[in-house]
Design an enzyme around this catalytic site. Structure first.
Site, PDB file in Angstrom:
ATOM      1  N   ASP A  84       2.186   1.963   3.014  1.00  0.00           N
ATOM      2  CA  ASP A  84       3.087   1.258   4.072  1.00  0.00           C
ATOM      3  C   ASP A  84       4.912   1.328   4.261  1.00  0.00           C
ATOM      4  OD1 ASP A  84       0.841  -0.219   4.181  1.00  0.00           O
ATOM      5  OD2 ASP A  84       1.765  -1.411   2.516  1.00  0.00           O
ATOM      6  N   HIS A 128       0.676  -1.539  -0.376  1.00  0.00           N
ATOM      7  CA  HIS A 128       0.115  -0.115  -0.366  1.00  0.00           C
ATOM      8  C   HIS A 128       0.451   1.195  -0.797  1.00  0.00           C
ATOM      9  CE1 HIS A 128      -2.082  -2.837   3.132  1.00  0.00           C
ATOM     10  NE2 HIS A 128      -3.782  -2.447   1.864  1.00  0.00           N
TER      11      HIS A 128
HETATM   12  C1  XLS Z   1      -7.977  -6.404   5.022  1.00  0.00           C
HETATM   13  C2  XLS Z   1      -7.521  -6.836   3.250  1.00  0.00           C
HETATM   14  C3  XLS Z   1      -6.159  -6.111   3.094  1.00  0.00           C
HETATM   15  C4  XLS Z   1      -5.738  -5.664   1.578  1.00  0.00           C
HETATM   16  C5  XLS Z   1      -5.251  -5.106   0.967  1.00  0.00           C
HETATM   17  O1  XLS Z   1      -8.403  -7.115   5.542  1.00  0.00           O
HETATM   18  O2  XLS Z   1      -6.512  -8.027   3.482  1.00  0.00           O
HETATM   19  O3  XLS Z   1      -4.713  -6.389   3.953  1.00  0.00           O
HETATM   20  O4  XLS Z   1      -5.015  -7.617   1.005  1.00  0.00           O
HETATM   21  O5  XLS Z   1      -5.944  -3.252   1.257  1.00  0.00           O
END
Ligand code: XLS
Ligand code: NI
Ligand code: NI
Length: 434
Positions: free
Chosen positions: A103, A100
């Site tokens: 991150d 993301h």
């Molecule tokens: C949250 C989601 C997230 C997505 C990406 O529960 O799994 O991590 O995979 O935003």
């Protein structure tokens, strides 16, 4: 190699008899499974956020991990984090990773500053990727952590937040394309609501549909060749999330004319939260033609929230890959470990061990699934169970109407004879392979 993973050698395949805990016992990238390299079936990815951005907090306590790149509000430390991440990719040798925006870069004082931080890190990643084989499986925007997103991103009652979301996704799509990403993911953790007392659901769904159409338009405008993926989840953090499960997402895509443009990224833990098995979600997406990619992290069956644990149940994973193989594989999707350590697992080696174990469990599951496909026992049972539909009479019935069918049932020509569904025999069959 930086000092974070010091003394940890690259992990290699040593086979099932090895007792080395930091070796692959089943994941053998070059092994041919059903005519294809194991690495090309599984297409493993590391999730940057859980492995490097999550600090080990839970609702009752803050950070436990105390990494050298904490606190994550500084560009210098963002690069130290990137160095450690790419060191881990070198150790694991997995082919992909995902991020993301939030991150990988510190939040700036405004959009322009956040963007400049982001672009600097994307270039830093680009330099690292140029000297390695690791590739980007997908990029995505975190539009759920910062307080501006508390009432949603594209579904926010405030149009300024819709605009900020559009600008954010544009920047993330540009960066994904720049790094050669194979997919772009949208997971709408706050695209939902807490109470209908303050929510105009129809309007929010229309805004979300319009937003996703803008994503697809932009993809075509810039010539991004990857797949746009939506990730279903029924709730958490929203009480009610609009992308509930695969079937709900498909209905949404159809309503907004996107079912040929957008596929799904299915997560095992989200399937469990929705009250489904993972294979239910995979089979649904496959039947509807929207299976894109998977997040292979499990939830706890007791706790009822998204615990994001590394997979460790071979029979479950085997059934998942069985449906993936039956669907023709993951295409340009992959197996992303959207998984995090338990917050007591403090040591750098725990991060390596979590991934090594997850990759081995998936490799065992894939091999078992391939053996079931090759043996053909489940397919034969299906063929037999539905064989009545292969008759001319049954096919003609599908082209007839209620009155014609009624006449043949009334005449006694048709009289159903119940037959065993053979569930226990089929479960015993599966047990021979897992
Ligand atoms: C949250 C989601 C997230 C997505 C990406 O529960 O799994 O991590 O995979 O935003
Ligand atoms: Ni999740
Ligand atoms: Ni996920």
């Amino acid at each position: 190699m930086t000092s974070f993973f010091k003394d940890i050698a690259p992990v290699t395949y040593e086979g099932p008899d090895s007792t080395n805990p930091l070796a692959y016992h089943h994941y053998n990238p070059d092994e041919i499974v059903m005519g294809k390299r194991m690495e090309d079936h599984l297409r493993f990815a590391v999730a940057y956020w859980h492995s490097f951005a999550w600090e080990g907090g839970d609702p009752f306590g803050a950070s436990t991990f105390e990494r050298p790149w904490h606190p994550q509000d500084d560009m210098g430390r963002a690069k130290i984090k990137a160095d450690a991440a790419f060191d881990m990719f070198d150790i694991l040798g997995q082919p992909y990773y995902c991020w993301h925006d939030a991150d990988i870069r510190p939040e700036g004082a405004n959009f322009a500053e956040s963007l400049s931080n982001f672009e600097e890190i994307i270039d830093y990643f680009g330099e690292k990727m140029a000297t390695r084989d690791v590739k980007l499986l997908w990029g995505t925007a975190n539009m759920f952590s910062h307080r501006r997103w508390m009432a949603g991103a594209s579904t926010n009652p405030d149009p300024d937040v819709f605009a900020y979301s559009a600008a954010t996704v544009k920047a993330c799509m540009d960066a994904t394309m720049k790094l050669g990403g194979q997919n772009y993911v949208l997971w709408g953790g706050r695209e939902g609501y807490e109470t209908l007392l303050n929510t105009d659901m129809g309007r929010e769904l229309d805004h979300m549909g319009r937003f996703l159409n803008m994503v697809v338009d932009y993809k075509h405008k810039i010539g991004f060749e990857g797949t746009i993926l939506v990730e279903p989840k029924p709730q958490e953090p929203s009480k009610h999330q609009y992308d509930y499960d695969a079937a709900t997402c498909f209905g949404f895509l159809q309503k907004y004319g996107l079912e040929k443009e957008v596929k799904l990224n299915l997560e095992q833990g989200h399937a469990i939260l929705a009250g489904h098995s993972f294979e239910h979600e995979l089979a649904t997406a496959s039947a509807l033609g929207v299976l894109g990619s998977i997040d292979m992290n499990r939830n706890d069956y007791q706790s009822g929230w998204d615990t994001d644990q590394f997979p460790n149940n071979v029979p479950e994973v085997a059934l998942a890959y069985y449906h993936i193989l039956k669907a023709g594989g993951l295409g340009n999707g992959g197996t992303n470990f959207d998984a995090k350590l338990r917050r007591q697992s403090l040591d750098p080696v725990d991060l390596i061990a979590g991934h090594v174990g997850g990759m081995d469990v998936c490799a065992r599951g894939l091999k078992a699934a391939a053996a079931m496909v090759e043996d053909g026992g489940l397919e034969d049972a299906l063929t037999e169970r539905y064989s009545g539909w292969d008759t001319k009479g049954a096919q003609l019935m599908l082209d007839s109407d209620f009155d014609t069918i009624f006449a043949s049932v009334l005449s006694g020509e048709i009289a159903p004879q119940p037959q065993s569904g053979r569930q226990e025999r089929l479960e015993n069959y599966v047990n021979r392979f897992v």
